[in-house]
Design an enzyme around this catalytic site. Structure first.
Site, PDB file in Angstrom:
ATOM      1  N   THR A   1      74.276 -40.725  17.054  1.00  0.00           N
ATOM      2  CA  THR A   1      73.040 -41.484  16.822  1.00  0.00           C
ATOM      3  C   THR A   1      72.177 -40.893  15.696  1.00  0.00           C
ATOM      4  O   THR A   1      71.634 -41.616  14.865  1.00  0.00           O
ATOM      5  CB  THR A   1      72.206 -41.511  18.131  1.00  0.00           C
ATOM      6  OG1 THR A   1      73.029 -42.071  19.154  1.00  0.00           O
ATOM      7  CG2 THR A   1      70.940 -42.324  17.971  1.00  0.00           C
TER       8      THR A   1
ATOM      9  N   GLU B   1      78.103 -57.933  24.268  1.00  0.00           N
ATOM     10  CA  GLU B   1      77.381 -57.991  22.989  1.00  0.00           C
ATOM     11  C   GLU B   1      77.967 -59.056  22.055  1.00  0.00           C
ATOM     12  O   GLU B   1      77.226 -59.740  21.359  1.00  0.00           O
ATOM     13  CB  GLU B   1      77.418 -56.615  22.309  1.00  0.00           C
ATOM     14  CG  GLU B   1      76.567 -55.586  23.038  1.00  0.00           C
ATOM     15  CD  GLU B   1      76.472 -54.241  22.322  1.00  0.00           C
ATOM     16  OE1 GLU B   1      75.729 -53.377  22.804  1.00  0.00           O
ATOM     17  OE2 GLU B   1      77.150 -54.038  21.289  1.00  0.00           O
TER      18      GLU B   1
ATOM     19  N   ARG C   1      77.374 -42.569   9.405  1.00  0.00           N
ATOM     20  CA  ARG C   1      76.016 -42.016   9.508  1.00  0.00           C
ATOM     21  C   ARG C   1      75.936 -40.614   8.906  1.00  0.00           C
ATOM     22  O   ARG C   1      74.931 -40.230   8.308  1.00  0.00           O
ATOM     23  CB  ARG C   1      75.579 -41.998  10.979  1.00  0.00           C
ATOM     24  CG  ARG C   1      75.309 -43.397  11.550  1.00  0.00           C
ATOM     25  CD  ARG C   1      75.189 -43.355  13.058  1.00  0.00           C
ATOM     26  NE  ARG C   1      74.755 -44.623  13.643  1.00  0.00           N
ATOM     27  CZ  ARG C   1      74.691 -44.857  14.950  1.00  0.00           C
ATOM     28  NH1 ARG C   1      75.074 -43.911  15.808  1.00  0.00           N
ATOM     29  NH2 ARG C   1      74.285 -46.015  15.414  1.00  0.00           N
TER      30      ARG C   1
ATOM     31  N   LYS D   1      72.696 -52.649   9.961  1.00  0.00           N
ATOM     32  CA  LYS D   1      71.249 -52.775  10.155  1.00  0.00           C
ATOM     33  C   LYS D   1      70.554 -52.998   8.803  1.00  0.00           C
ATOM     34  O   LYS D   1      71.171 -52.813   7.741  1.00  0.00           O
ATOM     35  CB  LYS D   1      70.737 -51.510  10.852  1.00  0.00           C
ATOM     36  CG  LYS D   1      71.331 -51.300  12.267  1.00  0.00           C
ATOM     37  CD  LYS D   1      70.842 -49.987  12.878  1.00  0.00           C
ATOM     38  CE  LYS D   1      71.335 -49.798  14.307  1.00  0.00           C
ATOM     39  NZ  LYS D   1      70.869 -48.522  14.900  1.00  0.00           N
TER      40      LYS D   1
ATOM     41  N   HIS E   1      75.076 -50.380  13.983  1.00  0.00           N
ATOM     42  CA  HIS E   1      75.204 -50.366  15.440  1.00  0.00           C
ATOM     43  C   HIS E   1      76.645 -50.690  15.782  1.00  0.00           C
ATOM     44  O   HIS E   1      77.271 -51.510  15.115  1.00  0.00           O
ATOM     45  CB  HIS E   1      74.313 -51.446  16.085  1.00  0.00           C
ATOM     46  CG  HIS E   1      74.721 -51.719  17.513  1.00  0.00           C
ATOM     47  ND1 HIS E   1      74.328 -50.919  18.557  1.00  0.00           N
ATOM     48  CD2 HIS E   1      75.544 -52.658  18.054  1.00  0.00           C
ATOM     49  CE1 HIS E   1      74.876 -51.373  19.690  1.00  0.00           C
ATOM     50  NE2 HIS E   1      75.616 -52.430  19.402  1.00  0.00           N
TER      51      HIS E   1
ATOM     52  N   ASN F   1      69.865 -45.472  10.880  1.00  0.00           N
ATOM     53  CA  ASN F   1      71.236 -44.950  10.873  1.00  0.00           C
ATOM     54  C   ASN F   1      72.278 -46.005  10.519  1.00  0.00           C
ATOM     55  O   ASN F   1      73.431 -45.906  10.923  1.00  0.00           O
ATOM     56  CB  ASN F   1      71.551 -44.251  12.206  1.00  0.00           C
ATOM     57  CG  ASN F   1      71.301 -45.141  13.399  1.00  0.00           C
ATOM     58  OD1 ASN F   1      71.091 -46.349  13.243  1.00  0.00           O
ATOM     59  ND2 ASN F   1      71.323 -44.575  14.588  1.00  0.00           N
TER      60      ASN F   1
ATOM     61  N   ARG G   1      83.319 -46.478  17.042  1.00  0.00           N
ATOM     62  CA  ARG G   1      82.287 -45.491  17.405  1.00  0.00           C
ATOM     63  C   ARG G   1      82.573 -44.147  16.733  1.00  0.00           C
ATOM     64  O   ARG G   1      81.668 -43.496  16.231  1.00  0.00           O
ATOM     65  CB  ARG G   1      82.256 -45.281  18.928  1.00  0.00           C
ATOM     66  CG  ARG G   1      81.613 -46.414  19.671  1.00  0.00           C
ATOM     67  CD  ARG G   1      80.120 -46.497  19.453  1.00  0.00           C
ATOM     68  NE  ARG G   1      79.375 -45.542  20.227  1.00  0.00           N
ATOM     69  CZ  ARG G   1      78.091 -45.664  20.537  1.00  0.00           C
ATOM     70  NH1 ARG G   1      77.408 -46.719  20.115  1.00  0.00           N
ATOM     71  NH2 ARG G   1      77.468 -44.768  21.239  1.00  0.00           N
TER      72      ARG G   1
ATOM     73  N   TYR H   1      69.508 -54.854  23.463  1.00  0.00           N
ATOM     74  CA  TYR H   1      69.430 -53.485  23.981  1.00  0.00           C
ATOM     75  C   TYR H   1      69.229 -53.419  25.494  1.00  0.00           C
ATOM     76  O   TYR H   1      69.374 -52.348  26.070  1.00  0.00           O
ATOM     77  CB  TYR H   1      68.357 -52.678  23.241  1.00  0.00           C
ATOM     78  CG  TYR H   1      68.876 -52.196  21.897  1.00  0.00           C
ATOM     79  CD1 TYR H   1      69.851 -51.199  21.817  1.00  0.00           C
ATOM     80  CD2 TYR H   1      68.442 -52.760  20.704  1.00  0.00           C
ATOM     81  CE1 TYR H   1      70.364 -50.780  20.594  1.00  0.00           C
ATOM     82  CE2 TYR H   1      68.936 -52.343  19.467  1.00  0.00           C
ATOM     83  CZ  TYR H   1      69.895 -51.349  19.432  1.00  0.00           C
ATOM     84  OH  TYR H   1      70.414 -50.935  18.218  1.00  0.00           O
TER      85      TYR H   1
HETATM   86  P1  ADP Z   1      73.543 -45.578  19.244  1.00  0.00           P
HETATM   87  O1  ADP Z   1      73.079 -46.604  18.237  1.00  0.00           O
HETATM   88  O2  ADP Z   1      74.105 -44.354  18.576  1.00  0.00           O
HETATM   89  O3  ADP Z   1      74.474 -46.162  20.287  1.00  0.00           O
HETATM   90  P2  ADP Z   1      71.347 -45.648  21.181  1.00  0.00           P
HETATM   91  O4  ADP Z   1      71.977 -46.856  21.797  1.00  0.00           O
HETATM   92  O5  ADP Z   1      70.961 -44.521  22.069  1.00  0.00           O
HETATM   93  O6  ADP Z   1      72.266 -45.041  20.008  1.00  0.00           O
HETATM   94  O7  ADP Z   1      70.016 -46.080  20.392  1.00  0.00           O
HETATM   95  C1  ADP Z   1      69.984 -47.271  19.653  1.00  0.00           C
HETATM   96  C2  ADP Z   1      69.264 -47.029  18.358  1.00  0.00           C
HETATM   97  O8  ADP Z   1      67.891 -46.695  18.614  1.00  0.00           O
HETATM   98  C3  ADP Z   1      69.785 -45.862  17.543  1.00  0.00           C
HETATM   99  O9  ADP Z   1      70.908 -46.210  16.772  1.00  0.00           O
HETATM  100  C4  ADP Z   1      68.575 -45.519  16.704  1.00  0.00           C
HETATM  101  O10 ADP Z   1      68.424 -46.401  15.598  1.00  0.00           O
HETATM  102  C5  ADP Z   1      67.412 -45.766  17.653  1.00  0.00           C
HETATM  103  N1  ADP Z   1      66.980 -44.579  18.433  1.00  0.00           N
HETATM  104  C6  ADP Z   1      67.598 -44.075  19.541  1.00  0.00           C
HETATM  105  N2  ADP Z   1      66.885 -43.041  20.039  1.00  0.00           N
HETATM  106  C7  ADP Z   1      65.800 -42.895  19.248  1.00  0.00           C
HETATM  107  C8  ADP Z   1      64.664 -42.011  19.232  1.00  0.00           C
HETATM  108  N3  ADP Z   1      64.513 -41.073  20.169  1.00  0.00           N
HETATM  109  N4  ADP Z   1      63.755 -42.148  18.266  1.00  0.00           N
HETATM  110  C9  ADP Z   1      63.867 -43.100  17.324  1.00  0.00           C
HETATM  111  N5  ADP Z   1      64.912 -43.979  17.283  1.00  0.00           N
HETATM  112  C10 ADP Z   1      65.865 -43.888  18.215  1.00  0.00           C
END
Ligand code: ADP
Length: 201
Positions: A125, A170, A136, A14, A159, A156, A119, A54
């Protein structure tokens, strides 16, 4: 049936990962575990690309909202809303801003258990609670609280696809077929073949 070594996953470094000069560190970790890089490109994503990414999984908005509610309750905080869809929609808006704020690097990594291994290596996350030793957990200190306070996405760094099915969709979303290179790495003999490549002939 295809050998499990052909499993692929999508990884995106990112904008904060690029700005923090962590590209080499992140790529190094996937290389060192034995995964094979089969596609890579740098781009500034459009909001449309991010939104479609997403929402490939129609459940993502709800799940992202539920994750935040669970984390808030587990830590004795009040969630920003009781409605997962509302939180998920807000997060999607933040993500569009975050991921279009600068260049990202999109990569396809291939190898046995590629999705699960990648992962495991990026961690949970929320960096505050991601395990030490993960990308992370080791390189960033963001949290739900900080992100909510500033009304932005959690930063973070990376992805990675969440399941094999999601990875297939994806990879198609980010790469054209001809941008992925099918080739053999010499170390695959050591990783997957019976006689370790025949080191002692
Ligand atoms: P991951 O990336 O760990 O698979 P998710 O798919 O749930 O997590 O979310 C995608 C991305 O959205 C996260 O990596 C993070 O950057 C952001 N994110 C998720 N939930 C939140 C939240 N509640 N507040 C702010 N940012 C969030």
């Amino acid at each position: 049936m295809k050998h499990p070594k052909h499993e692929r996953t999508l990884v995106i470094i990112k904008p904060d990962g690029i700005q923090r000069s962590l590209v080499g560190e992140i790529v190094k970790r996937y290389e060192q575990i034995g995964l094979k890089l089969v596609g890579i490109k740098m781009l500034v994503p459009s909001e449309d690309l991010v939104e479609k990414h997403y929402t490939i999984d129609p459940e993502w908005i709800r799940l992202a909202g539920e994750k935040q509610i669970t984390s808030a309750r587990a830590n004795g905080r009040v969630p920003i809303s009781e409605h997962p869809l509302e939180i998920g929609t807000i997060v999607l808006g933040h993500l569009k801003k975050y991921l279009t704020s600068g260049p990202v690097i999109a990569m396809v990594w291939e190898g046995a258990h590629a999705v699960a291994i990648v992962r495991k290596m990026i961690g949970g996350t929320e960096p505050l609670s991601s395990d030490v030793g993960t990308i992370r957990g080791d390189f960033v200190l963001d949290s739900y609280v900080l992100a909510n306070q500033s009304g932005r996405a959690i930063r973070n760094l990376v992805h990675a696809s969440g399941s094999v099915k999601e990875a297939v969709d994806e990879v198609k979303h980010w790469f054209r077929t001809e941008e992925i290179i099918d080739y053999r790495l010499v170390q695959e003999a050591i990783l997957y073949e019976d006689f370790m490549g025949g080191a002692l002939k």
